[in-house]
Design a protein around this motif. Sequence first.
Motif, mmCIF file in Angstrom:
data_model
loop_
_atom_site.group_PDB
_atom_site.id
_atom_site.type_symbol
_atom_site.label_atom_id
_atom_site.label_comp_id
_atom_site.label_asym_id
_atom_site.label_seq_id
_atom_site.Cartn_x
_atom_site.Cartn_y
_atom_site.Cartn_z
ATOM 1 N N GLY A 1 0.804 -1.210 0.000
ATOM 2 C CA GLY A 1 0.000 0.000 0.000
ATOM 3 C C GLY A 1 0.839 1.263 0.000
ATOM 4 O O GLY A 1 2.036 1.241 0.273
ATOM 5 N N ARG A 2 0.195 2.379 -0.312
ATOM 6 C CA ARG A 2 0.893 3.651 -0.480
ATOM 7 C C ARG A 2 1.108 4.364 0.855
ATOM 8 O O ARG A 2 2.127 5.019 1.060
ATOM 9 N N LYS A 3 0.120 4.292 1.758
ATOM 10 C CA LYS A 3 0.102 5.156 2.933
ATOM 11 C C LYS A 3 1.318 4.963 3.837
ATOM 12 O O LYS A 3 1.997 5.926 4.206
ATOM 13 N N GLY A 4 1.608 3.714 4.205
ATOM 14 C CA GLY A 4 2.703 3.453 5.126
ATOM 15 C C GLY A 4 4.037 3.928 4.595
ATOM 16 O O GLY A 4 4.853 4.495 5.333
ATOM 17 N N LEU A 5 4.261 3.724 3.301
ATOM 18 C CA LEU A 5 5.529 4.142 2.712
ATOM 19 C C LEU A 5 5.633 5.658 2.628
ATOM 20 O O LEU A 5 6.715 6.222 2.814
ATOM 21 N N LEU A 6 4.506 6.318 2.366
ATOM 22 C CA LEU A 6 4.523 7.779 2.329
ATOM 23 C C LEU A 6 4.852 8.342 3.710
ATOM 24 O O LEU A 6 5.665 9.264 3.845
ATOM 25 N N LEU A 7 4.256 7.763 4.751
ATOM 26 C CA LEU A 7 4.533 8.226 6.110
ATOM 27 C C LEU A 7 5.998 7.980 6.488
ATOM 28 O O LEU A 7 6.653 8.839 7.094
ATOM 29 N N ALA A 8 6.517 6.806 6.128
ATOM 30 C CA ALA A 8 7.914 6.485 6.442
ATOM 31 C C ALA A 8 8.862 7.420 5.689
ATOM 32 O O ALA A 8 9.855 7.914 6.249
ATOM 33 N N GLY A 9 8.568 7.681 4.422
ATOM 34 C CA GLY A 9 9.422 8.558 3.630
ATOM 35 C C GLY A 9 9.461 9.965 4.185
ATOM 36 O O GLY A 9 10.530 10.586 4.257
ATOM 37 N N MET A 10 8.306 10.473 4.590
ATOM 38 C CA MET A 10 8.274 11.815 5.186
ATOM 39 C C MET A 10 9.125 11.877 6.448
ATOM 40 O O MET A 10 9.845 12.853 6.686
ATOM 41 N N LEU B 1 16.619 10.134 0.117
ATOM 42 C CA LEU B 1 16.024 8.801 0.225
ATOM 43 C C LEU B 1 14.591 8.901 0.733
ATOM 44 O O LEU B 1 13.699 8.185 0.275
ATOM 45 N N GLY B 2 14.359 9.786 1.708
ATOM 46 C CA GLY B 2 13.000 9.988 2.192
ATOM 47 C C GLY B 2 12.108 10.629 1.143
ATOM 48 O O GLY B 2 10.942 10.258 0.989
ATOM 49 N N CYS B 3 12.672 11.582 0.407
ATOM 50 C CA CYS B 3 11.889 12.265 -0.632
ATOM 51 C C CYS B 3 11.545 11.346 -1.798
ATOM 52 O O CYS B 3 10.727 11.709 -2.647
ATOM 53 N N GLY B 4 12.162 10.174 -1.835
ATOM 54 C CA GLY B 4 11.804 9.201 -2.862
ATOM 55 C C GLY B 4 10.341 8.809 -2.816
ATOM 56 O O GLY B 4 9.772 8.367 -3.814
ATOM 57 N N CYS B 5 9.680 9.013 -1.655
ATOM 58 C CA CYS B 5 8.264 8.667 -1.543
ATOM 59 C C CYS B 5 7.384 9.583 -2.381
ATOM 60 O O CYS B 5 6.207 9.283 -2.597
ATOM 61 N N TRP C 1 14.525 24.099 7.781
ATOM 62 C CA TRP C 1 13.517 24.127 8.848
ATOM 63 C C TRP C 1 12.110 24.182 8.275
ATOM 64 O O TRP C 1 11.206 23.480 8.759
ATOM 65 N N VAL C 2 11.900 24.997 7.246
ATOM 66 C CA VAL C 2 10.572 25.092 6.634
ATOM 67 C C VAL C 2 10.214 23.773 5.947
ATOM 68 O O VAL C 2 9.060 23.326 6.009
ATOM 69 N N PHE C 3 11.200 23.148 5.297
ATOM 70 C CA PHE C 3 10.951 21.835 4.703
ATOM 71 C C PHE C 3 10.478 20.855 5.764
ATOM 72 O O PHE C 3 9.521 20.091 5.540
ATOM 73 N N THR C 4 11.140 20.846 6.909
ATOM 74 C CA THR C 4 10.766 19.922 7.982
ATOM 75 C C THR C 4 9.331 20.171 8.437
ATOM 76 O O THR C 4 8.561 19.217 8.659
ATOM 77 N N ALA D 1 3.490 18.494 8.031
ATOM 78 C CA ALA D 1 2.105 18.757 7.651
ATOM 79 C C ALA D 1 1.601 17.731 6.635
ATOM 80 O O ALA D 1 0.469 17.244 6.731
ATOM 81 N N VAL D 2 2.442 17.385 5.651
ATOM 82 C CA VAL D 2 2.059 16.381 4.664
ATOM 83 C C VAL D 2 1.887 15.017 5.325
ATOM 84 O O VAL D 2 0.956 14.254 5.008
ATOM 85 N N LEU D 3 2.787 14.692 6.246
ATOM 86 C CA LEU D 3 2.678 13.428 6.981
ATOM 87 C C LEU D 3 1.333 13.347 7.699
ATOM 88 O O LEU D 3 0.638 12.313 7.638
ATOM 89 N N LEU D 4 0.936 14.420 8.369
ATOM 90 C CA LEU D 4 -0.328 14.434 9.093
ATOM 91 C C LEU D 4 -1.518 14.321 8.149
ATOM 92 O O LEU D 4 -2.466 13.574 8.402
ATOM 93 N N LYS D 5 -1.466 15.048 7.014
ATOM 94 C CA LYS D 5 -2.564 15.000 6.047
ATOM 95 C C LYS D 5 -2.698 13.614 5.433
ATOM 96 O O LYS D 5 -3.813 13.105 5.251
ATOM 97 N N ALA D 6 -1.569 12.987 5.099
ATOM 98 C CA ALA D 6 -1.612 11.637 4.543
ATOM 99 C C ALA D 6 -2.157 10.643 5.565
ATOM 100 O O ALA D 6 -2.908 9.720 5.225
ATOM 101 N N TRP D 7 -1.794 10.820 6.823
ATOM 102 C CA TRP D 7 -2.273 9.936 7.900
ATOM 103 C C TRP D 7 -3.794 10.029 8.017
ATOM 104 O O TRP D 7 -4.474 9.016 8.192
#
Length: 410
Positions: A78-87, A115-119, A172-175, A180-186
């Motif tokens: 699935g997509r969700k878990g990998l997106l969260l891990a990548g973030m 490597l994280g942005c690979g998601c 810092w802004v990227f972080t 925020a993207v991690l939370l929205k995807a969750w």
Amino acid sequence: MDKGKSVVTPRQRRGAVSLLLAMVLLGVFPLDVLLPSFPALAAHFRSTPADIALSISLFAVGIAFAQVLIGPLSDVIGRKGLLLAGMSVSMLGAVGCVMTSDYALFLVFRVVQALGCGCFVLSQALVQDLFEGEERDRLRILMVTATGIFISVSPLAGTFLQATLGWRGSFWVFTALAGAVLLKAWIFLENTRPVVSGPPMSFLKAYRRVLGDFDFVGYWLISAFAFACHFSFIVISPLIFMDQLQMSAYEFSLILLVYGAAYVVGGIIATVLNRRITPGRQIITGLSLILLSGLVMLYLAAHHALAPATVLIPMLICTAGTTITRPAATSRAMGLFPENAGTSASAGSTIIFICGGLISALISLSPTNMQSTLGYSFVLLSGIALILNSRISQRARNLADNALAQPGGD
């Protein structure tokens, strides 16, 4: 023609589009927002702007290799878990870049961030999962156009962050955005994957299937060569405008503001063309514009001294061509193996980022005139892409002729 409809509700559609656009915005930050900080990074790490430009190319290659694993895994788990891990990994890498004062460690943490942005490759798989038909094409055009808008704003944002928070500000802004993207995807995404009959395809078998198809690789190479023209300019633009032309960070940001606006214009043109001509003709139109931009750049380099206009005018033409070419080629490629959308997206994006990273690195290290090198690259890459597109079209005609002839004789 299959008009296609969204497979999600209107409310889910808005959530999906906002998530995808947030991922596009986040994809701009590690590259474009950092550009005005090149001199500050070079001074901090006692290096040269060319070394910092090389770190951008290394970042692109790091993303490419991460995507090799992420896409096929997303087809299985699935997509969700990998997106969260990548973030999470990308946030770790960004924080590491801020904390180190050693250039070698900075490069290591940039690779971790990459490597994280690979998601981000999952954005194409999510488009394939959640939308259908022409709506997919329109969304891909919207994503490329949004990239242009974010590119146009990001240098100004980078200049502001450099002036207020220093080069660390963009990290810092990227972080914060990644969080925020991690939370929205969750909240928004369900951990679903395409329903495939039979057992899941193995990692290598999935890649053999997609990469063994000439049309699939050809369309992604077309998209990759168009992307490489854009990415090469982005990587070396600080060297041309800030190093050679001695422009300030603010003046440089205004130059890229105009460049990013060309993406918006290209997106509007691509949307109109999407309704009126076939994807194949869209590809030819876009690549012809890139070829024209290369010829214009070579002419200006030979007959005029280096100036912002002599670089920016051909780049505006190139950008329009890139914006027209990439969505059409990507949709053609992604439509070939919809049941392996994650693998398809990973394979394609890996091709794109490897081409972009390697070609931009070669151009940035070129000992000759960078403007001329860009022009020759545009002519060569667009020429090869036009030949590839012609070969794919010829293969399709041959297959159609064989299909018509088959019932009459065995």
